[in-house]
Design a protein around this motif. Structure first.
Motif, PDB file in Angstrom:
ATOM      1  N   ILE A  40     102.014  83.692 -26.491  1.00  0.00           N
ATOM      2  CA  ILE A  40     101.095  84.825 -26.561  1.00  0.00           C
ATOM      3  C   ILE A  40     100.944  85.521 -25.204  1.00  0.00           C
ATOM      4  O   ILE A  40     101.034  86.737 -25.109  1.00  0.00           O
ATOM      5  CB  ILE A  40      99.695  84.372 -27.065  1.00  0.00           C
ATOM      6  CG1 ILE A  40      99.788  83.617 -28.388  1.00  0.00           C
ATOM      7  CG2 ILE A  40      98.749  85.555 -27.167  1.00  0.00           C
ATOM      8  CD1 ILE A  40     100.293  84.407 -29.557  1.00  0.00           C
ATOM      9  N   VAL A  41     100.691  84.746 -24.142  1.00  0.00           N
ATOM     10  CA  VAL A  41     100.379  85.350 -22.837  1.00  0.00           C
ATOM     11  C   VAL A  41     101.630  85.792 -22.086  1.00  0.00           C
ATOM     12  O   VAL A  41     101.704  86.917 -21.590  1.00  0.00           O
ATOM     13  CB  VAL A  41      99.559  84.359 -21.974  1.00  0.00           C
ATOM     14  CG1 VAL A  41      99.369  84.893 -20.564  1.00  0.00           C
ATOM     15  CG2 VAL A  41      98.214  84.078 -22.620  1.00  0.00           C
ATOM     16  N   MET A  42     102.633  84.921 -22.001  1.00  0.00           N
ATOM     17  CA  MET A  42     103.778  85.211 -21.146  1.00  0.00           C
ATOM     18  C   MET A  42     104.679  86.343 -21.649  1.00  0.00           C
ATOM     19  O   MET A  42     105.156  87.133 -20.824  1.00  0.00           O
ATOM     20  CB  MET A  42     104.602  83.947 -20.915  1.00  0.00           C
ATOM     21  CG  MET A  42     103.887  82.934 -20.042  1.00  0.00           C
ATOM     22  SD  MET A  42     103.208  83.669 -18.556  1.00  0.00           S
ATOM     23  CE  MET A  42     103.811  82.576 -17.325  1.00  0.00           C
ATOM     24  N   MET A  48     105.355  93.589 -19.131  1.00  0.00           N
ATOM     25  CA  MET A  48     104.671  94.397 -18.112  1.00  0.00           C
ATOM     26  C   MET A  48     105.387  94.320 -16.767  1.00  0.00           C
ATOM     27  O   MET A  48     105.351  95.251 -15.977  1.00  0.00           O
ATOM     28  CB  MET A  48     103.212  93.950 -17.945  1.00  0.00           C
ATOM     29  CG  MET A  48     102.335  94.334 -19.111  1.00  0.00           C
ATOM     30  SD  MET A  48     100.561  94.072 -18.889  1.00  0.00           S
ATOM     31  CE  MET A  48     100.428  92.501 -18.113  1.00  0.00           C
ATOM     32  N   LEU A  49     106.063  93.196 -16.522  1.00  0.00           N
ATOM     33  CA  LEU A  49     106.792  93.033 -15.267  1.00  0.00           C
ATOM     34  C   LEU A  49     108.246  93.479 -15.386  1.00  0.00           C
ATOM     35  O   LEU A  49     109.079  93.123 -14.556  1.00  0.00           O
ATOM     36  CB  LEU A  49     106.721  91.576 -14.799  1.00  0.00           C
ATOM     37  CG  LEU A  49     105.339  91.057 -14.429  1.00  0.00           C
ATOM     38  CD1 LEU A  49     105.387  89.573 -14.115  1.00  0.00           C
ATOM     39  CD2 LEU A  49     104.769  91.828 -13.246  1.00  0.00           C
ATOM     40  N   GLY A  50     108.576  94.216 -16.441  1.00  0.00           N
ATOM     41  CA  GLY A  50     109.920  94.782 -16.573  1.00  0.00           C
ATOM     42  C   GLY A  50     110.860  93.914 -17.373  1.00  0.00           C
ATOM     43  O   GLY A  50     112.045  93.832 -17.032  1.00  0.00           O
ATOM     44  N   GLY A  51     110.377  93.238 -18.395  1.00  0.00           N
ATOM     45  CA  GLY A  51     111.243  92.448 -19.256  1.00  0.00           C
ATOM     46  C   GLY A  51     111.637  91.106 -18.689  1.00  0.00           C
ATOM     47  O   GLY A  51     112.653  90.541 -19.085  1.00  0.00           O
ATOM     48  N   LYS A  55     111.099  81.856 -18.086  1.00  0.00           N
ATOM     49  CA  LYS A  55     111.973  80.691 -18.172  1.00  0.00           C
ATOM     50  C   LYS A  55     113.297  80.928 -17.455  1.00  0.00           C
ATOM     51  O   LYS A  55     113.977  79.992 -17.076  1.00  0.00           O
ATOM     52  CB  LYS A  55     112.232  80.334 -19.636  1.00  0.00           C
ATOM     53  CG  LYS A  55     110.979  79.848 -20.344  1.00  0.00           C
ATOM     54  CD  LYS A  55     111.224  79.632 -21.817  1.00  0.00           C
ATOM     55  CE  LYS A  55     109.907  79.280 -22.494  1.00  0.00           C
ATOM     56  NZ  LYS A  55     110.002  79.316 -23.944  1.00  0.00           N
ATOM     57  N   ASP A  56     113.654  82.200 -17.277  1.00  0.00           N
ATOM     58  CA  ASP A  56     114.905  82.540 -16.605  1.00  0.00           C
ATOM     59  C   ASP A  56     114.758  82.647 -15.085  1.00  0.00           C
ATOM     60  O   ASP A  56     115.752  82.850 -14.394  1.00  0.00           O
ATOM     61  CB  ASP A  56     115.447  83.868 -17.142  1.00  0.00           C
ATOM     62  CG  ASP A  56     115.819  83.778 -18.607  1.00  0.00           C
ATOM     63  OD1 ASP A  56     116.083  82.656 -19.089  1.00  0.00           O
ATOM     64  OD2 ASP A  56     115.832  84.826 -19.281  1.00  0.00           O
ATOM     65  N   LEU A  57     113.540  82.544 -14.587  1.00  0.00           N
ATOM     66  CA  LEU A  57     113.327  82.674 -13.143  1.00  0.00           C
ATOM     67  C   LEU A  57     113.693  81.365 -12.454  1.00  0.00           C
ATOM     68  O   LEU A  57     112.968  80.383 -12.519  1.00  0.00           O
ATOM     69  CB  LEU A  57     111.871  83.041 -12.844  1.00  0.00           C
ATOM     70  CG  LEU A  57     111.392  84.393 -13.380  1.00  0.00           C
ATOM     71  CD1 LEU A  57     109.932  84.598 -13.054  1.00  0.00           C
ATOM     72  CD2 LEU A  57     112.227  85.518 -12.797  1.00  0.00           C
ATOM     73  N   VAL A  58     114.847  81.351 -11.808  1.00  0.00           N
ATOM     74  CA  VAL A  58     115.336  80.151 -11.129  1.00  0.00           C
ATOM     75  C   VAL A  58     115.974  80.553  -9.804  1.00  0.00           C
ATOM     76  O   VAL A  58     116.406  81.698  -9.619  1.00  0.00           O
ATOM     77  CB  VAL A  58     116.376  79.380 -11.980  1.00  0.00           C
ATOM     78  CG1 VAL A  58     115.751  78.853 -13.260  1.00  0.00           C
ATOM     79  CG2 VAL A  58     117.585  80.214 -12.279  1.00  0.00           C
TER      80      VAL A  58
END
Length: 136
Positions: A40-42, A48-51, A55-58
Motif C-alpha cells: 500500500i505505502v511503497m 511519486m519518486l519517478g517509478g 526492492k530494486d535499489l541496490v
C-alpha cells in the motif's frame, strides 16, 4: 520432579501466558504492517519518486561471474529493503504509540472518577460502637 512442577507453575502464571499471546499477536501484526508497507505505502511512494521500486535499489559490490562453469551471484547491498524496514518500524512504532496513548488516557479517566467509599470492616464498626457506648 521438583523442577518440572516449578516450571509448570511458572508457565501457567498469567504473565507468561499473556506474553505468549502478545508474541503471537505481534507476529501476525508484523505481517499485516509489512503487507501494508510493501503493498500500500511503497508503490505510491515509488511512483511519486519517478517509478522507483525500492526492492530494486541496490549497490553492486561485485558483479555476477562464472568460473569453470560455476556461477557466482552478484554481491549487493540492498539499501531499498533497508528503507522499507525503516518505514515498517516507523509505522509499527507509531501504532504502538497510539495504542499506549489510548490506554493511558483510559487509565487517567478511571483514576479521575471518584471511587465509591468502601464500607468499613466489621471490626472497625464494632470498635466505633464500643467507643460510642463508652462515651455515654
Amino acid at each position: 520432579m521438583g523442577m518440572l512442577k516449578e516450571f509448570k507453575a511458572f508457565a501457567i502464571k498469567g504473565n507468561v501466558v499473556d506474553l505468549a499471546v502478545a508474541v503471537i499477536i505481534g507476529g501476525a501484526f508484523g505481517k499485516i504492517v509489512s503487507s501494508f508497507v510493501n503493498d500500500i505505502v511503497m508503490p505510491p511512494l515509488g511512483v511519486m519518486l519517478g517509478g522507483v521500486d525500492f526492492k530494486d535499489l541496490v549497490i553492486t559490490l561485485r558483479e555476477a561471474y562464472t568460473v569453470d562453469g560455476v556461477d557466482f551471484p552478484a554481491v549487493v547491498m540492498s539499501y531499498g529493503n533497508f528503507i522499507q524496514n525503516i518505514v515498517d518500524f516507523v509505522i509499527i512504532a507509531f501504532v504502538i504509540f497510539l495504542a499506549i496513548r489510548a490506554i493511558n488516557s483510559m487509565k487517567k479517566k478511571e483514576e479521575a472518577a471518584p471511587a465509591a467509599p468502601a464500607a468499613p470492616p466489621k471490626s472497625e464498626v464494632l470498635l466505633e460502637e464500643i467507643r460510642d457506648l463508652l462515651k455515654k
